[in-house]
Design a protein around this motif. Structure first.
Motif, PDB file in Angstrom:
ATOM      1  N   HIS A  78     -41.894  20.824 -77.833  1.00  0.00           N
ATOM      2  CA  HIS A  78     -42.280  21.980 -78.654  1.00  0.00           C
ATOM      3  C   HIS A  78     -41.424  23.175 -78.310  1.00  0.00           C
TER       4      HIS A  78
ATOM      5  N   LEU B 217     -47.380  20.735 -72.417  1.00  0.00           N
ATOM      6  CA  LEU B 217     -48.182  20.898 -73.634  1.00  0.00           C
ATOM      7  C   LEU B 217     -48.254  19.565 -74.375  1.00  0.00           C
TER       8      LEU B 217
ATOM      9  N   ASN C  15     -51.118  29.082 -70.846  1.00  0.00           N
ATOM     10  CA  ASN C  15     -49.703  29.334 -71.154  1.00  0.00           C
ATOM     11  C   ASN C  15     -48.987  30.119 -70.049  1.00  0.00           C
TER      12      ASN C  15
ATOM     13  N   ARG D 194     -44.374  28.637 -84.399  1.00  0.00           N
ATOM     14  CA  ARG D 194     -45.759  28.466 -83.960  1.00  0.00           C
ATOM     15  C   ARG D 194     -45.892  29.074 -82.567  1.00  0.00           C
TER      16      ARG D 194
ATOM     17  N   LEU E 209     -53.426  26.590 -85.334  1.00  0.00           N
ATOM     18  CA  LEU E 209     -52.070  27.149 -85.361  1.00  0.00           C
ATOM     19  C   LEU E 209     -52.142  28.655 -85.152  1.00  0.00           C
TER      20      LEU E 209
ATOM     21  N   ASN F  37     -47.321  30.138 -78.983  1.00  0.00           N
ATOM     22  CA  ASN F  37     -48.007  29.414 -77.899  1.00  0.00           C
ATOM     23  C   ASN F  37     -47.611  27.958 -77.774  1.00  0.00           C
ATOM     24  N   GLU F  38     -46.596  27.510 -78.506  1.00  0.00           N
ATOM     25  CA  GLU F  38     -46.243  26.099 -78.416  1.00  0.00           C
ATOM     26  C   GLU F  38     -44.897  25.947 -77.735  1.00  0.00           C
ATOM     27  N   THR F  39     -44.933  25.696 -76.448  1.00  0.00           N
ATOM     28  CA  THR F  39     -43.717  25.509 -75.676  1.00  0.00           C
ATOM     29  C   THR F  39     -43.911  24.301 -74.788  1.00  0.00           C
TER      30      THR F  39
END
Lengths: 188, 327
Positions: free
Chosen positions: B105, A29, A7, B97, B52, B99-101
């Motif tokens: 997302h 991602l 990340n 959520r 998740l 860490n979801e980029t």
């Protein structure tokens, strides 16, 4: 060196992969509706210039690479290595080998400033400025009056580079060249 | 940070179109007598799903200092309403959520979730297709049911439901080949998730709506498990794909309290193995299931992605006023 998690991967980050320093170009991602997330990463291998596409599970990490881009003035070639000097007043010198210099050899002119990429303090690549001014050392005689029409001829420059120039250009003239395309831009 | 960061990521035309799509969604459910509900974004229980990452925060409540979770979906609260006798319900909820980029997302997003007590999976699939048709105003030439196993056989010549060592080797090999990944230590589900995302997904939802069904039993999440036509144990859930994008995720909902409790525990064990923090089981959900939640199906649909598809947008940032990077 610190390590970086997926990340933290963003364009320009330098990391180690398969023993070579790489520059991260893109990081996307991908994730199924339910399940493991992945990062699809495009990296440029700084040793070979080749681009790799790799996929990591999100959260995996890579070791950072000690890579720096530094401006240096070209000094001379000793027949084996090309020598450069930092422009920050330290007079610190670095020698780049044939592999690091690569195609840039044909654009090397004394006192011009180049960007050297150092990995663990060793030059791994040399990039020329986008534009450089070089003298014509050999070309067919210029055609007088033919300043507007198209048409071109080969010319050899002081560094050994061959470029196509307009018909009116003469030996001894200094030209502005775009090093990215290797094309003539104008008289200097 | 740049001087232009204050501006929205979406144009005013997109925001107007977005408002129109939200009205159509509400109209669709109004016409079908499905009740709109609102449940809290903050709760005492986080999602235990091993893949998740929930966001949490500290709050001072009537109980003193507590940790509260931002929901990854409104599922737990909505199921409690079902158990309390709500009948069919829908919600346009914000979910989070960590860490979801990415292109599709954003950490905070809008989820349309609805539940249909008494529906079989096939009936809900038809309703999802009808909703998407209505919202996009685009009739589909076909709504195709595609079994997970059949997709892997067609695209990759490997049976993902086989639990043999040989299958695992072949899945790891395929994953390495297609993704340039170090897959020697990966599990069967990791390989399947990767191949699904990278190889199969992009081919789905072209010239029609593809609905993937009969997932491996190991990927059941909160769906019931059942036997497929060949007798293999599969998860009773589906995913809807349009133009290569995953839009919705539906379940024949688990209603057995003991089984739910067991899955919470299995989830936390899997989380521990991944080094992720343990998440307390939602005891109120367990109590609700024990009191009796009617058998039925539910589905969650990514509204921002639907808007991307409706308007031909490439990045989720341009489908919402302020993506996380701008807020």
């Amino acid at each position: 060196m610190a390590s970086y998690s997926t990340n933290e991967f963003k364009g320009g980050l330098k990391v180690m992969l398969d023993g070579d320093p790489c520059n991260i170009v893109e990081n996307e991602l991908v994730k199924p509706g339910k399940g493991q997330a992945f990062n699809r990463v495009k990296l440029r291998n700084l040793m070979t210039g080749r681009t790799w596409e790799r996929t990591f599970k999100s959260g995996e990490s890579l070791e950072g690479a000690d890579v720096l881009d530094i401006d240096m003035e070209y000094l001379y070639n000793d027949g084996d290595m090309w020598h450069f000097m930092r422009t920050d007043g330290s007079f610190e010198q670095f020698a780049a080998d044939k592999k690091a210099v690569g195609d840039t050899a044909k654009w090397l002119k004394e006192q011009v400033v180049y960007t050297l990429t150092l990995w663990n303090d060793n030059p791994i690549s040399v990039s020329p400025p986008n534009f450089i001014e070089l003298e014509v050392v050999e070309t067919d005689p210029g055609l007088k009056g033919d300043t507007a029409q198209g048409g071109s001829k080969p010319a050899t420059l002081s560094t050994g580079a061959m470029v196509r120039v307009p018909l009116f250009i003469n030996q001894g003239e200094t030209l502005k060249i775009d090093t990215r395309s290797g094309e003539y831009v104008s008289r200097a | 940070m740049s001087a232009d960061d204050w501006r929205p990521g979406a144009t005013m035309d997109v925001l107007r179109a977005r408002a129109g799509l939200m009205r159509r969604i509400r109209g669709f459910f109004d016409a079908r007598d499905v009740l709109e509900v609102e449940t809290p974004i903050l709760g005492h229980a986080g999602s235990s799903d091993m893949h998740l990452d929930s966001l949490s925060l500290k709050a001072r409540t009537m109980n003193g200092d507590e940790r509260l979770w931002l929901q990854t979906s409104p599922e737990y609260h909505m199921k409690r309403l079902l158990a309390a006798g709500s009948g069919p319900i829908f919600q346009l909820a914000r979910a989070f959520r960590d860490n979801e980029t990415g292109r599709r997302h954003n950490i905070e997003f809008t989820m349309l979730e609805w539940y249909r007590p008494g529906f079989a999976l096939e009936a809900l699939i038809q309703e999802v297709a009808a909703l998407i048709e209505t919202v996009l105003d685009r009739p589909f030439p076909a709504v195709r049911l595609r079994a997970y196993r059949e997709l892997f056989m067609t695209h990759l010549s490997v049976d993902p439901l086989q639990e043999s060592a040989d299958t695992l080797i072949r899945l790891r090999h395929q994953a390495a080949r297609h993704a340039g990944a170090e897959t020697a230590e990966w599990s069967r589900d990791d390989c399947c998730d990767l191949l699904m995302s990278l190889v199969i997904e992009p081919c789905l939802g072209r010239d029609g709506l593809d609905v993937v069904v009969d997932y491996p039993a190991s990927q059941a999440a909160l769906a019931r498990r059942r036997n497929d036509s060949d007798g293999a144990l599969v998860a009773a859930r589906f995913e809807v794909y349009l133009d290569g994008i995953e839009l919705a995720n539906g379940f024949d909902e688990l209603t057995d309290a003991d089984e739910q409790q067991a899955r919470f525990e299995a989830d936390n064990q899997a989380r521990a193995e991944l080094g992720k923090p343990s998440v307390d089981a939602d005891q109120r959900l367990i109590s609700a299931l024990r009191a009796g939640m009617p058998q039925g199906c539910g589905v969650a649909l990514g509204v921002d992605r639907l808007i991307m598809l409706a308007l031909g947008l490439e990045h989720i940032d341009s489908a919402m006023a302020f993506g996380t990077a701008r807020c």
